[in-house]
Design an enzyme around this catalytic site. Sequence first.
Site, short mmCIF file in Angstrom:
data_model
loop_
_atom_site.label_atom_id
_atom_site.label_comp_id
_atom_site.label_asym_id
_atom_site.label_seq_id
_atom_site.Cartn_x
_atom_site.Cartn_y
_atom_site.Cartn_z
N ASP A 50 3.17 3.62 3.11
CA ASP A 50 2.11 3.09 2.26
C ASP A 50 2.61 1.98 1.34
O ASP A 50 3.81 1.76 1.19
CB ASP A 50 1.51 4.22 1.41
N LYS A 71 -2.69 0.58 1.59
CA LYS A 71 -4.06 0.42 1.15
C LYS A 71 -4.02 0.17 -0.36
O LYS A 71 -3.58 1.02 -1.12
CB LYS A 71 -4.89 1.67 1.46
N MET A 186 -5.05 5.52 -10.65
CA MET A 186 -5.79 4.36 -10.16
C MET A 186 -6.97 4.01 -11.07
O MET A 186 -8.06 3.68 -10.62
CB MET A 186 -6.27 4.62 -8.72
#
Length: 283
Positions: A50, A71, A186
């Site tokens: 990732d 991502k 996030m």
Amino acid sequence: MTDSLTMPKGKWPQLDPGWVWLCGAGPGDPGLLTLHAINGLQQADVVIYDALVQESILDWAPQAEHIYAGKRGGKPSANQRDISLRLVDLAQAGHRVLRLKGGDPFVFGRGGEEAQTLIQHGVPVRIIPGISAGIGGLAYAGIPVTHRDVNQSVTFVTGHDQTGETPSSLNWKAIADGAQVLVIYMGMKHADRIAKALLDAGRPADEPCAVVCSATTDKQQVLETTLGQMAADIAASGLEPPAILCVGRSVLMRQVLDWQALMQGAEPRNLDPLGRGNPTGGS
């Protein structure tokens, strides 16, 4: 190139052809890998990693093909369904596959989705937990996620959902009422909305907050602020994701526990940041 590590004697699991190991890489610092992670990296034919995985970690797998499947919010990235199906294809072709995910694969990491897809297609899996950024990243900033003078619980939430927006399913009133310490993954992009939701739900504007960016890496930066000022201070700071937000009085402990600053010769800013009158501890 990282030297190969000889695993201590023991019954270390073997990564067999046709298997996929879903492995947590930790929050960034390669030293926070688990021995199971290193064992898997040294055996894999293919490592699919990732965006938040430090590329130096891939040095543990020089024999493997390295496939990027990052991502990142707001940037072009692979479709999650395509990533899951690629894992299936690689395993069914007889490869030994290590799926390397930042933090812990089951903490806001879509690991459950990928594991479910693999099992639905008859692919055997092993889950290797990793240190989550909401714990390890805050520890590197000198912020204990629990502290007995502050909290007996901690609440972890994500700052965005599948649409990229602040999760509409979250009950911010309940979170504001019940979260003694709140850790938000996030959440930097929507810090203004999150702060407003918490303030509207009754959290005090002067509540201590911290923003930890690129946690545990050599690019780590920490912003100490308050809930009322958090969004404005983030905008003024120029800081960028990835980031962990922490809301709660445990943030004050950074004034005494900023161990990285202490290593550089700094003095503690406050030996008793919670005002307990007992800076050396008690029973």
